[in-house]
Design an enzyme around this catalytic site. Structure first.
Site, PDB file in Angstrom:
ATOM      1  N   GLU A  47      91.683 -46.912 107.466  1.00 31.89           N
ATOM      2  CA  GLU A  47      92.285 -46.639 108.785  1.00 31.89           C
ATOM      3  C   GLU A  47      91.203 -46.959 109.804  1.00 31.89           C
ATOM      4  O   GLU A  47      90.277 -46.175 110.006  1.00 31.89           O
ATOM      5  CB  GLU A  47      92.698 -45.162 108.885  1.00 31.89           C
TER       6      GLU A  47
ATOM      7  N   CYS B 165      91.892 -43.785 118.350  1.00 32.23           N
ATOM      8  CA  CYS B 165      92.122 -45.065 117.674  1.00 32.23           C
ATOM      9  C   CYS B 165      93.431 -45.686 118.134  1.00 32.23           C
ATOM     10  O   CYS B 165      93.526 -46.890 118.296  1.00 32.23           O
ATOM     11  CB  CYS B 165      92.110 -44.882 116.160  1.00 32.23           C
TER      12      CYS B 165
HETATM   13  P1  NDP Z   1      82.144 -45.013 112.023  1.00 26.82           P
HETATM   14  O1  NDP Z   1      82.683 -46.184 111.315  1.00 26.82           O
HETATM   15  O2  NDP Z   1      80.851 -45.125 112.726  1.00 26.82           O
HETATM   16  O3  NDP Z   1      81.989 -43.778 111.024  1.00 26.82           O
HETATM   17  C1  NDP Z   1      83.080 -43.271 110.275  1.00 26.82           C
HETATM   18  C2  NDP Z   1      82.552 -42.476 109.110  1.00 26.82           C
HETATM   19  O4  NDP Z   1      81.877 -43.347 108.213  1.00 26.82           O
HETATM   20  C3  NDP Z   1      81.536 -41.401 109.499  1.00 26.82           C
HETATM   21  O5  NDP Z   1      81.717 -40.268 108.693  1.00 26.82           O
HETATM   22  C4  NDP Z   1      80.227 -42.090 109.187  1.00 26.82           C
HETATM   23  O6  NDP Z   1      79.183 -41.187 108.945  1.00 26.82           O
HETATM   24  C5  NDP Z   1      80.586 -42.828 107.905  1.00 26.82           C
HETATM   25  N1  NDP Z   1      79.718 -43.934 107.561  1.00 26.82           N
HETATM   26  C6  NDP Z   1      78.817 -44.601 108.335  1.00 26.82           C
HETATM   27  N2  NDP Z   1      78.214 -45.591 107.615  1.00 26.82           N
HETATM   28  C7  NDP Z   1      78.759 -45.564 106.368  1.00 26.82           C
HETATM   29  C8  NDP Z   1      78.583 -46.349 105.186  1.00 26.82           C
HETATM   30  N3  NDP Z   1      77.741 -47.356 105.133  1.00 26.82           N
HETATM   31  N4  NDP Z   1      79.324 -46.033 104.111  1.00 26.82           N
HETATM   32  C9  NDP Z   1      80.234 -45.028 104.148  1.00 26.82           C
HETATM   33  N5  NDP Z   1      80.434 -44.243 105.238  1.00 26.82           N
HETATM   34  C10 NDP Z   1      79.714 -44.514 106.337  1.00 26.82           C
HETATM   35  O7  NDP Z   1      83.307 -44.541 113.015  1.00 26.82           O
HETATM   36  P2  NDP Z   1      83.264 -43.406 114.095  1.00 26.82           P
HETATM   37  O8  NDP Z   1      82.929 -42.104 113.446  1.00 26.82           O
HETATM   38  O9  NDP Z   1      82.435 -43.870 115.239  1.00 26.82           O
HETATM   39  O10 NDP Z   1      84.797 -43.318 114.523  1.00 26.82           O
HETATM   40  C11 NDP Z   1      85.360 -44.105 115.516  1.00 26.82           C
HETATM   41  C12 NDP Z   1      86.140 -45.249 114.911  1.00 26.82           C
HETATM   42  O11 NDP Z   1      87.150 -44.733 114.063  1.00 26.82           O
HETATM   43  C13 NDP Z   1      86.867 -46.080 115.951  1.00 26.82           C
HETATM   44  O12 NDP Z   1      86.737 -47.440 115.632  1.00 26.82           O
HETATM   45  C14 NDP Z   1      88.303 -45.636 115.791  1.00 26.82           C
HETATM   46  O13 NDP Z   1      89.237 -46.589 116.212  1.00 26.82           O
HETATM   47  C15 NDP Z   1      88.380 -45.382 114.325  1.00 26.82           C
HETATM   48  N6  NDP Z   1      89.501 -44.496 114.017  1.00 26.82           N
HETATM   49  C16 NDP Z   1      90.595 -45.012 113.367  1.00 26.82           C
HETATM   50  C17 NDP Z   1      91.703 -44.211 113.126  1.00 26.82           C
HETATM   51  C18 NDP Z   1      92.916 -44.732 112.425  1.00 26.82           C
HETATM   52  O14 NDP Z   1      93.757 -43.941 112.026  1.00 26.82           O
HETATM   53  N7  NDP Z   1      93.070 -46.031 112.239  1.00 26.82           N
HETATM   54  C19 NDP Z   1      91.732 -42.805 113.580  1.00 26.82           C
HETATM   55  C20 NDP Z   1      90.534 -42.377 114.220  1.00 26.82           C
HETATM   56  C21 NDP Z   1      89.462 -43.205 114.431  1.00 26.82           C
HETATM   57  P3  NDP Z   1      78.177 -40.776 110.148  1.00 26.82           P
HETATM   58  O15 NDP Z   1      79.035 -40.399 111.332  1.00 26.82           O
HETATM   59  O16 NDP Z   1      77.493 -39.634 109.593  1.00 26.82           O
HETATM   60  O17 NDP Z   1      77.348 -42.002 110.406  1.00 26.82           O
END
Ligand code: NDP
Length: 486
Positions: free
Chosen positions: A235, A269
């Site tokens: 997602e 999102c």
């Molecule tokens: P990120 O992609 O930065 O992070 C998402 C999660 O992934 C966090 O828990 C993060 O941990 C973790 N993460 C980071 N690096 C890795 C890795 N290499 N391997 C596995 N996990 C990892 O997104 P954001 O948290 O900034 O969220 C915003 C984004 O989410 C926007 O693009 C938004 O559009 C999208 N989104 C999509 C939705 C949907 O339903 N399609 C709903 C809500 C949001 P940590 O934060 O600790 O770095």
């Protein structure tokens, strides 16, 4: 090596609490424990799981004030928005708990002419352990969409929240244990940490991984899961468009679009980032939008930017659009403060600028004038994202909605689909694939087992036997022509 993360109030930088950064071996141990617990969870059957999930829902609801306050302080969103997020999360837990049995019950299939002597049936089985990685923008609602669905389908879950919102996640997970003290550890487990902890979860032995976050991280997650052939649901980000047709109710469209674009400081999102409005109503629509947004103040209507780094992305998009010739109906570069951003409306930026092409994730929106609905649809579909869209029209809404290449469309509203627990949610292209929520979400967290039972042999004409008679082999080509050549 970092051993803990301090969670900060994004409005004040006050430290709200601290969580450990778990290392890969601890994440593997959590997954192993979840695997042991999966047996107990599956033995509960649908009625038992429904009871446990509804007890959890009651626990969350009865302590709503506490959770709302934490969500407000850790993420920054106003208390009313935090309450709405909790309410929608509870709706999803309830729907999935009450409907899992009906949706996932075994189904009979027709065996077809050649295998009339068989009965055919499909069973749906949980994967086992599902890893869930969540973002910070809706730290309850978003991961809950995967977690509640995966649990109701009979999986146990290991959940890695964003490092920006680990306390909300801890509260949510602890509530499950408080509501179900008789359950063994490992039904729903929290693993806190940073991106490396998320990466570790992909390779920790989970049977499926549900990721919600940015497109860039989604690619990494898919790569890591590919190493182990772990299936994924992604997602990802969006760049949702709203189309305002000439026959739209303009005050209602402006009101909804203002909320869809600026709500949660634009950190949604499925928020509206682009508007395409027919020329004949453009000025009236802009006047309505202006009127609504003049009453929308950061700090009251929405909170600070949760992630400080996001301010620079929003500034780049706004500056780039202005330099490329966009007219700023509201706000501009000066609207971007050190924590809060005032609403920005950019009118007619070129289609190629970052504010149109990339996810901005801030309280800004572009408004592009179009000569026809066909042009609006073409521009709306002309990006690699395909998460959601909105259409405002009195007479043409359905026809327009059917042309939009997205996972969901709201008609004469924004975000409506996210509030309806029986609807699936998911994107296409750079917005990801797979579905959470609703029946499709429940199916996503199960695998099928097809069972074909021979009820009686047909003497002498078994197709699946070396003792097939020669006359049957000779008959087969004619049978093919008769069955499929007409
Ligand atoms: P990120 O992609 O930065 O992070 C998402 C999660 O992934 C966090 O828990 C993060 O941990 C973790 N993460 C980071 N690096 C890795 C890795 N290499 N391997 C596995 N996990 C990892 O997104 P954001 O948290 O900034 O969220 C915003 C984004 O989410 C926007 O693009 C938004 O559009 C999208 N989104 C999509 C939705 C949907 O339903 N399609 C709903 C809500 C949001 P940590 O934060 O600790 O770095």
């Amino acid at each position: 090596m970092t051993t803990h993360i301090d969670s900060l109030d994004p409005a004040t930088n006050e430290v709200l609490g601290r969580v450990p950064v778990l290392h890969p071996e601890e994440v593997r141990a959590a997954t192993a424990q979840a695997r042991t617990a999966a047996r107990w969870w599956q033995d509960q059957g649908y009625p038992g799981r429904r009871r446990h999930l509804l007890a959890w829902r009651r626990q969350l609801a009865r302590h709503a004030e506490e959770l709302i306050d934490l969500l407000h302080r850790e993420n920054g969103k106003p208390r009313a928005d935090a309450a709405l997020e909790l309410l929608l999360s509870l709706e999803h837990i309830e729907w999935t708990a009450k409907n899992a049995h009906r949706v996932l019950r075994p189904t009979k299939r027709s065996p077809g002419l050649l295998t009339r002597n068989f009965s055919a049936r499909v069973e749906r089985l949980p994967f086992g352990v599902v890893g869930v990685i969540g973002p910070w923008n809706y730290p309850l609602y978003t991961p809950n969409g995967s977690i509640a669905t995966a649990l109701a389908a009979g999986n146990t879950v290991v959940f890695k929240p964003s490092e920006y919102t680990p306390l909300v996640a801890r509260w949510y997970v602890d509530a499950f244990t408080r509501a179900n003290p008789e359950a063994p550890p490992g039904i729903l487990t929290l693993v806190t940490g940073d991106g490396q902890t998320g990466a570790a979860l992909c390779g920790a032995g989970v049977d499926k991984l549900a990721f919600t976050g940015s497109t860039a991280t989604g690619r990494k997650v898919m790569g890591a899961c590919a190493e182990q052939l772990v299936p994924v649901v992604l997602e990802l980000g969006g760049k949702d468009a709203a189309i305002v047709a000439a026959d739209a109710d303009l005050p209602a469209a402006a009101d909804a679009i203002a909320f869809g674009a600026m709500g949660n400081a634009g950190q949604t999102c499925v928020g509206i980032e682009r508007v395409y409005v027919e020329r004949s109503v453009r000025d009236r629509f802009l006047a309505e939008l202006d009127e609504v947004l003049r009453g929308v103040a950061p700090g009251i209507a929405y909170g600070p930017m949760t992630m400080p780094g996001q301010l620079d992305i929003v500034r780049r998009h706004v500056d780039d659009a202005i330099a490329a010739g966009a007219f700023t109906m509201l706000g501009g570069s000066d609207s971007i403060g050190t924590r809060y951003i005032e609403p920005v409306v950019l009118v007619d930026p070129p289609h190629t600028c970052a504010a149109i092409q990339e996810e901005t994730f801030g309280p800004t929106v572009t408004v592009t004038t179009v000569e026809s609905i066909d042009e609006a649809v073409r521009l709306a579909n002309d990006l690699p994202y395909g998460l959601a869209a909105a259409v405002f029209s009195r007479r043409r809404a359905r026809e327009i909605a059917q042309q939009l290449d997205t996972g969901q469309v709201s008609v004469n509203s924004v975000l409506g689909f996210a509030a309806i627990a029986s609807l699936p949610l998911g994107g296409r292209g750079h917005s990801g694939f797979g579905r959470i929520h609703g029946p499709e979400g429940l199916q996503e967290f199960t695998r099928t087992r097809a069972i074909a039972t021979q009820r009686f042999p047909i003497p002498g004409i078994s197709l699946l036997s070396f003792r097939r008679p020669p006359w049957l082999d000779r008959l087969l080509p004619r049978l093919i022509t008769w069955l499929h050549g007409r």
